[in-house]
Design a protein around this motif. Sequence first.
Motif, PDB file in Angstrom:
ATOM      1  N   THR A 136      10.807   3.979   0.510  1.00 40.23           N
ATOM      2  CA  THR A 136      10.333   3.470  -0.781  1.00 40.23           C
ATOM      3  C   THR A 136       8.975   4.038  -1.158  1.00 40.23           C
ATOM      4  O   THR A 136       8.566   3.961  -2.314  1.00 40.23           O
ATOM      5  CB  THR A 136      10.195   1.934  -0.754  1.00 40.23           C
ATOM      6  N   GLY A 137       8.246   4.578  -0.179  1.00 44.45           N
ATOM      7  CA  GLY A 137       6.889   5.068  -0.443  1.00 44.45           C
ATOM      8  C   GLY A 137       5.842   3.958  -0.395  1.00 44.45           C
ATOM      9  O   GLY A 137       4.652   4.225  -0.489  1.00 44.45           O
ATOM     10  N   TRP A 138       6.288   2.690  -0.259  1.00 43.30           N
ATOM     11  CA  TRP A 138       5.353   1.549  -0.255  1.00 43.30           C
ATOM     12  C   TRP A 138       5.570   0.671   0.975  1.00 43.30           C
ATOM     13  O   TRP A 138       6.683   0.530   1.463  1.00 43.30           O
ATOM     14  CB  TRP A 138       5.539   0.704  -1.516  1.00 43.30           C
ATOM     15  N   ILE A 139       4.483   0.088   1.478  1.00 44.32           N
ATOM     16  CA  ILE A 139       4.559  -0.815   2.633  1.00 44.32           C
ATOM     17  C   ILE A 139       3.940  -2.160   2.270  1.00 44.32           C
ATOM     18  O   ILE A 139       2.796  -2.206   1.794  1.00 44.32           O
ATOM     19  CB  ILE A 139       3.799  -0.219   3.847  1.00 44.32           C
ATOM     20  N   GLU A 140       4.685  -3.236   2.501  1.00 49.23           N
ATOM     21  CA  GLU A 140       4.155  -4.573   2.204  1.00 49.23           C
ATOM     22  C   GLU A 140       3.152  -4.964   3.278  1.00 49.23           C
ATOM     23  O   GLU A 140       3.415  -4.851   4.475  1.00 49.23           O
ATOM     24  CB  GLU A 140       5.297  -5.593   2.172  1.00 49.23           C
ATOM     25  N   ILE A 141       1.963  -5.393   2.844  1.00 51.37           N
ATOM     26  CA  ILE A 141       0.862  -5.659   3.765  1.00 51.37           C
ATOM     27  C   ILE A 141       0.474  -7.128   3.826  1.00 51.37           C
ATOM     28  O   ILE A 141       0.165  -7.657   4.887  1.00 51.37           O
ATOM     29  CB  ILE A 141      -0.382  -4.799   3.363  1.00 51.37           C
ATOM     30  N   LEU A 142       0.453  -7.787   2.666  1.00 55.27           N
ATOM     31  CA  LEU A 142      -0.021  -9.182   2.667  1.00 55.27           C
ATOM     32  C   LEU A 142       0.410  -9.937   1.418  1.00 55.27           C
ATOM     33  O   LEU A 142       0.918  -9.355   0.454  1.00 55.27           O
ATOM     34  CB  LEU A 142      -1.552  -9.224   2.802  1.00 55.27           C
ATOM     35  N   GLY A 143       0.223 -11.278   1.478  1.00 56.88           N
ATOM     36  CA  GLY A 143       0.468 -12.140   0.330  1.00 56.88           C
ATOM     37  C   GLY A 143      -0.849 -12.736  -0.133  1.00 56.88           C
ATOM     38  O   GLY A 143      -1.777 -12.890   0.653  1.00 56.88           O
ATOM     39  N   ALA A 144      -0.930 -13.032  -1.424  1.00 62.58           N
ATOM     40  CA  ALA A 144      -2.201 -13.518  -1.978  1.00 62.58           C
ATOM     41  C   ALA A 144      -1.956 -14.245  -3.296  1.00 62.58           C
ATOM     42  O   ALA A 144      -0.815 -14.375  -3.752  1.00 62.58           O
ATOM     43  CB  ALA A 144      -3.151 -12.345  -2.185  1.00 62.58           C
ATOM     44  N   GLY A 145      -3.040 -14.682  -3.905  1.00 64.39           N
ATOM     45  CA  GLY A 145      -2.917 -15.322  -5.211  1.00 64.39           C
ATOM     46  C   GLY A 145      -4.175 -16.071  -5.589  1.00 64.39           C
ATOM     47  O   GLY A 145      -5.153 -16.093  -4.846  1.00 64.39           O
ATOM     48  N   MET A 146      -4.115 -16.696  -6.786  1.00 62.11           N
ATOM     49  CA  MET A 146      -5.227 -17.544  -7.228  1.00 62.11           C
ATOM     50  C   MET A 146      -4.971 -18.957  -6.701  1.00 62.11           C
ATOM     51  O   MET A 146      -3.859 -19.475  -6.838  1.00 62.11           O
ATOM     52  CB  MET A 146      -5.305 -17.554  -8.760  1.00 62.11           C
ATOM     53  N   VAL A 147      -5.995 -19.528  -6.069  1.00 61.20           N
ATOM     54  CA  VAL A 147      -5.837 -20.844  -5.441  1.00 61.20           C
ATOM     55  C   VAL A 147      -5.303 -21.850  -6.470  1.00 61.20           C
ATOM     56  O   VAL A 147      -5.832 -21.958  -7.592  1.00 61.20           O
ATOM     57  CB  VAL A 147      -7.185 -21.333  -4.853  1.00 61.20           C
ATOM     58  N   HIS A 148      -4.245 -22.560  -6.085  1.00 57.20           N
ATOM     59  CA  HIS A 148      -3.607 -23.542  -6.980  1.00 57.20           C
ATOM     60  C   HIS A 148      -4.619 -24.636  -7.328  1.00 57.20           C
ATOM     61  O   HIS A 148      -5.335 -25.134  -6.450  1.00 57.20           O
ATOM     62  CB  HIS A 148      -2.385 -24.147  -6.272  1.00 57.20           C
ATOM     63  N   PRO A 149      -4.702 -25.035  -8.617  1.00 62.98           N
ATOM     64  CA  PRO A 149      -5.658 -26.083  -9.020  1.00 62.98           C
ATOM     65  C   PRO A 149      -5.508 -27.355  -8.178  1.00 62.98           C
ATOM     66  O   PRO A 149      -6.517 -27.994  -7.853  1.00 62.98           O
ATOM     67  CB  PRO A 149      -5.299 -26.351 -10.482  1.00 62.98           C
ATOM     68  N   ASN A 150      -4.291 -27.711  -7.789  1.00 62.97           N
ATOM     69  CA  ASN A 150      -4.082 -28.908  -6.948  1.00 62.97           C
ATOM     70  C   ASN A 150      -4.822 -28.787  -5.625  1.00 62.97           C
ATOM     71  O   ASN A 150      -5.379 -29.751  -5.116  1.00 62.97           O
ATOM     72  CB  ASN A 150      -2.589 -29.116  -6.645  1.00 62.97           C
ATOM     73  N   VAL A 151      -4.809 -27.564  -5.048  1.00 67.40           N
ATOM     74  CA  VAL A 151      -5.473 -27.332  -3.753  1.00 67.40           C
ATOM     75  C   VAL A 151      -6.990 -27.479  -3.913  1.00 67.40           C
ATOM     76  O   VAL A 151      -7.650 -28.115  -3.086  1.00 67.40           O
ATOM     77  CB  VAL A 151      -5.100 -25.934  -3.191  1.00 67.40           C
ATOM     78  N   LEU A 152      -7.536 -26.918  -5.001  1.00 66.60           N
ATOM     79  CA  LEU A 152      -8.974 -27.040  -5.273  1.00 66.60           C
ATOM     80  C   LEU A 152      -9.370 -28.502  -5.457  1.00 66.60           C
ATOM     81  O   LEU A 152     -10.349 -28.968  -4.874  1.00 66.60           O
ATOM     82  CB  LEU A 152      -9.338 -26.241  -6.534  1.00 66.60           C
ATOM     83  N   ILE A 189       0.868  -1.181   0.000  1.00 65.06           N
ATOM     84  CA  ILE A 189       0.000   0.000   0.000  1.00 65.06           C
ATOM     85  C   ILE A 189       0.907   1.234   0.000  1.00 65.06           C
ATOM     86  O   ILE A 189       2.030   1.182   0.519  1.00 65.06           O
ATOM     87  CB  ILE A 189      -0.940   0.055   1.238  1.00 65.06           C
ATOM     88  N   SER A 190       0.407   2.317  -0.585  1.00 66.64           N
ATOM     89  CA  SER A 190       1.179   3.563  -0.547  1.00 66.64           C
ATOM     90  C   SER A 190       1.293   3.989   0.911  1.00 66.64           C
ATOM     91  O   SER A 190       0.360   3.818   1.700  1.00 66.64           O
ATOM     92  CB  SER A 190       0.471   4.645  -1.375  1.00 66.64           C
ATOM     93  N   CYS A 191       2.461   4.498   1.289  1.00 70.72           N
ATOM     94  CA  CYS A 191       2.735   4.790   2.696  1.00 70.72           C
ATOM     95  C   CYS A 191       1.724   5.794   3.264  1.00 70.72           C
ATOM     96  O   CYS A 191       1.525   6.872   2.707  1.00 70.72           O
ATOM     97  CB  CYS A 191       4.153   5.325   2.869  1.00 70.72           C
ATOM     98  N   PHE A 192       1.075   5.405   4.384  1.00 72.39           N
ATOM     99  CA  PHE A 192       0.053   6.275   4.972  1.00 72.39           C
ATOM    100  C   PHE A 192       0.675   7.387   5.798  1.00 72.39           C
ATOM    101  O   PHE A 192      -0.001   8.306   6.218  1.00 72.39           O
ATOM    102  CB  PHE A 192      -0.944   5.464   5.816  1.00 72.39           C
ATOM    103  N   LYS A 193       2.008   7.277   6.016  1.00 74.96           N
ATOM    104  CA  LYS A 193       2.680   8.294   6.831  1.00 74.96           C
ATOM    105  C   LYS A 193       3.174   9.445   5.949  1.00 74.96           C
ATOM    106  O   LYS A 193       2.933  10.611   6.240  1.00 74.96           O
ATOM    107  CB  LYS A 193       3.866   7.648   7.566  1.00 74.96           C
ATOM    108  N   CYS A 194       3.859   9.089   4.855  1.00 78.72           N
ATOM    109  CA  CYS A 194       4.469  10.134   4.023  1.00 78.72           C
ATOM    110  C   CYS A 194       3.781  10.263   2.670  1.00 78.72           C
ATOM    111  O   CYS A 194       4.203  11.074   1.828  1.00 78.72           O
ATOM    112  CB  CYS A 194       5.956   9.838   3.826  1.00 78.72           C
ATOM    113  N   SER A 195       2.724   9.451   2.431  1.00 79.61           N
ATOM    114  CA  SER A 195       1.989   9.452   1.164  1.00 79.61           C
ATOM    115  C   SER A 195       2.905   9.251  -0.045  1.00 79.61           C
ATOM    116  O   SER A 195       2.605   9.752  -1.133  1.00 79.61           O
ATOM    117  CB  SER A 195       1.186  10.748   1.005  1.00 79.61           C
TER     118      SER A 195
END
Length: 344
Positions: free
Chosen positions: A279-295, A263-269
Amino acid sequence: MKDRLEALKVEAIEKINQSHDLKDIQAVKVAYLGKKGPITEVLKGMGKLSAEERPVIGAYANEVRDSIQLELDKKQTELENAAISEKLAKETIDVSLPGRPVKQGNAHPLTAVVTEIEDLFLSMGFTIAEGPEVETDYYNFEALNLPKGHPARDMQDSFFITEDILLRTQTSPVQARTMEKHEGQGPVKIISPGKVYRRDNDDATHSHQFMQIEGLVVDQNVRLSDLKGVLETFAKKMFGEDRKIRLRPSFFPFTEPSVEMDISCFKCSGKGCSICKQTGWIEILGAGMVHPNVLEMAGFDSKKYTGFAFGMGPERIAMLKYGIDDIRHFYANDIRFLKQFKNA
Ligand code: 2NL
């Protein structure tokens, strides 16, 4: 005889006036008007009087008795009223005094952040799923496309109880169990908040026990753009409406493709500061499309169904939000730390 009655009346009234409480009054009553009292005595001696005198003295005796009784009643009322007045004066309550404040506690900052995140996803139609913290190897690893021998399931990283049972290292097994219960039928739309465990040495950024909130949506025609929309809404509601998000390619065994969201930094915008490490950016989370094997392992036809998933650490979110510099603060139970989140 009349003089004697007159004297008794004066005497009784004087005693009544000297009375200080109800007990004194009662004593005077018994002494002068009782069966063995002097007035009764006088009345008993009336037989010796002449026929002319008898009614006169009789009437006078009654008059004396009545006036003594009247004085007794007056004094009794007077004493009772005085007692009430004294009590009222002594027990005055100042109704304008402010009340004693009730000391109010506050939610643990981590609880507050988890609740906020939960409410946010509930408002988007997600439901909350929970599951066991002691898991089987199958749900914690195998069902998430982490087969035996995969480097991410290193014995060194997990708390194993037996060869097959361990403390969950993520909340994904809750999602795997939930998908299985749906028996191949969508939609699934859940978040799973809860405690997870890793064999880490505790330091400012690591804790052997911490929290995770994962999300999962499985249905027909679920696309990466849906993931992006949900996460952008989350980022704006959590960190401010003017937040921008960006997705960077990443890797997780259970998603393909996988991304990390900043997300864009909420402190310094975006200008660069200590929070976003210039860097102006903060890492918040990991994600993705569920792997077909998992489904497929959870009983969904991966040709018909797709899904997206994400995972985040509430400690990290809370640390960013409140400027907390050490993850161990959450678990030290130091009241000086906890009290700072009264209005959070
Ligand atoms: C992170 C990344 C993630 C998931 C968790 C997930 C669960 C199922 C299927 C697919 Cl059942 N994925 N969870 C997916 C991507 C990332 O967490 O950095 N967490 C702190």
